[in-house]
Scaffold this motif. Structure first.
Motif, PDB file in Angstrom:
ATOM      1  N   SER A  42       0.776  -1.304   0.006  1.00 52.22           N
ATOM      2  CA  SER A  42       0.013   0.130  -0.022  1.00 52.22           C
ATOM      3  C   SER A  42       0.765   1.371  -0.151  1.00 52.22           C
ATOM      4  CB  SER A  42      -0.908  -0.019   1.206  1.00 52.22           C
ATOM      5  OG  SER A  42      -1.814  -0.924   1.200  1.00 52.22           O
ATOM      6  N   ASN A  43       2.124   1.205   0.480  1.00 55.16           N
ATOM      7  CA  ASN A  43       2.979   2.359   0.586  1.00 55.16           C
ATOM      8  C   ASN A  43       4.001   2.471  -0.613  1.00 55.16           C
ATOM      9  OD1 ASN A  43       4.542   0.365   1.155  1.00 55.16           O
ATOM     10  ND2 ASN A  43       5.557   1.359   2.895  1.00 55.16           N
ATOM     11  N   GLU A  44       3.737   1.713  -1.519  1.00 55.51           N
ATOM     12  CA  GLU A  44       4.561   1.637  -2.908  1.00 55.51           C
ATOM     13  C   GLU A  44       3.799   2.170  -4.083  1.00 55.51           C
ATOM     14  OE1 GLU A  44       5.411  -2.579  -2.772  1.00 55.51           O
ATOM     15  OE2 GLU A  44       7.751  -2.088  -2.514  1.00 55.51           O
TER      16      GLU A  44
END
Lengths: 111, 114
Positions: free
Chosen positions: A51-53
């Motif tokens: 999700s943070n990429e």
């Protein structure tokens, strides 16, 4: 329904061309994954993007993720006839208990 | 090659019969799942398990039941098959709960109820 939506539903290209598939979800995306399914078989995991990429590469695959738009794209570069299959994106359901899958894009690569 | 096995690969049975679809994995995965997929359509989660003696119903209502007596084994049973149960059933497994990882799928059982 929490099911995702892939776009396009079907894609036909020539060998050597690039193939781009998109998927969108109604709910927030949590660690999105792409799978491939050959006709009548089980699914094979291709790539996971956290999700943070925002972007991830694996061989000829390039995946992007836009969590604000709840969408992702899969790019297959220099396609081959062997890439002919259905491609599904998946993310976890709201309870976080299991993956929910989109409707898939059927890719046909002709030589 | 996936280490998750489903049997039978194809099954044609008559209405009203009781059937069990087998699924076994050798990877020691805690979580296992059953999905139902009609030809050319999306997958629908019908059952899942966090581990031994844990079973939960999925997002799609199903008349089937499952059991998880051993880590490696997650069979699905239909007590009385109907034509509406005709579909492909896919079993999958994944690693521990807090680690985002991909699922490993079996090759599926294509069930036809006549």
């Amino acid at each position: 329904s929490q099911q995702g939506e892939e776009d396009p539903q079907a894609l036909s290209i020539q060998e050597g061309e690039n193939a781009t598939m998109n998927c969108s979800h109604k709910t927030s995306i949590n660690n999105l994954q792409w799978y491939r399914q050959n006709s009548g078989r089980g699914l094979v995991h291709l790539i996971l993007i956290r999700s943070n990429e925002r972007e991830k590469h694996s061989g000829r695959l390039r995946v992007t993720l836009d969590t604000s738009k709840k969408s992702s794209s899969l790019l297959i570069t220099a396609s081959r006839a062997a890439d002919t299959a259905s491609y599904f994106c998946a993310t976890f359901n709201q309870a976080g208990t299991a993956l929910i899958f989109g409707k898939g894009t059927t890719l046909s690569v002709s030589s | 090659e996936a280490d998750i096995y489903q049997t039978p690969r194809y099954l044609v049975i008559g209405t009203g019969k009781k059937i069990t679809l087998e699924c076994s994995q050798t990877m020691g995965h805690d979580k296992m799942y059953w999905y139902q997929q009609d030809p050319g359509m999306e997958l629908h989660l019908i059952h899942y398990s966090y581990g031994v003696n844990s079973t939960e119903k999925g997002d799609l209502s199903s008349e089937s039941t499952v059991s998880r007596i051993r880590t490696e084994h997650f069979p699905l049973t239909l007590e009385s098959a109907r034509p509406s149960h005709t579909s492909q059933y896919l079993c999958a497994s994944s690693e521990a709960l807090n680690v985002p990882s991909g699922y490993t799928f079996g090759s599926g059982t294509r069930l036809t109820v006549v």
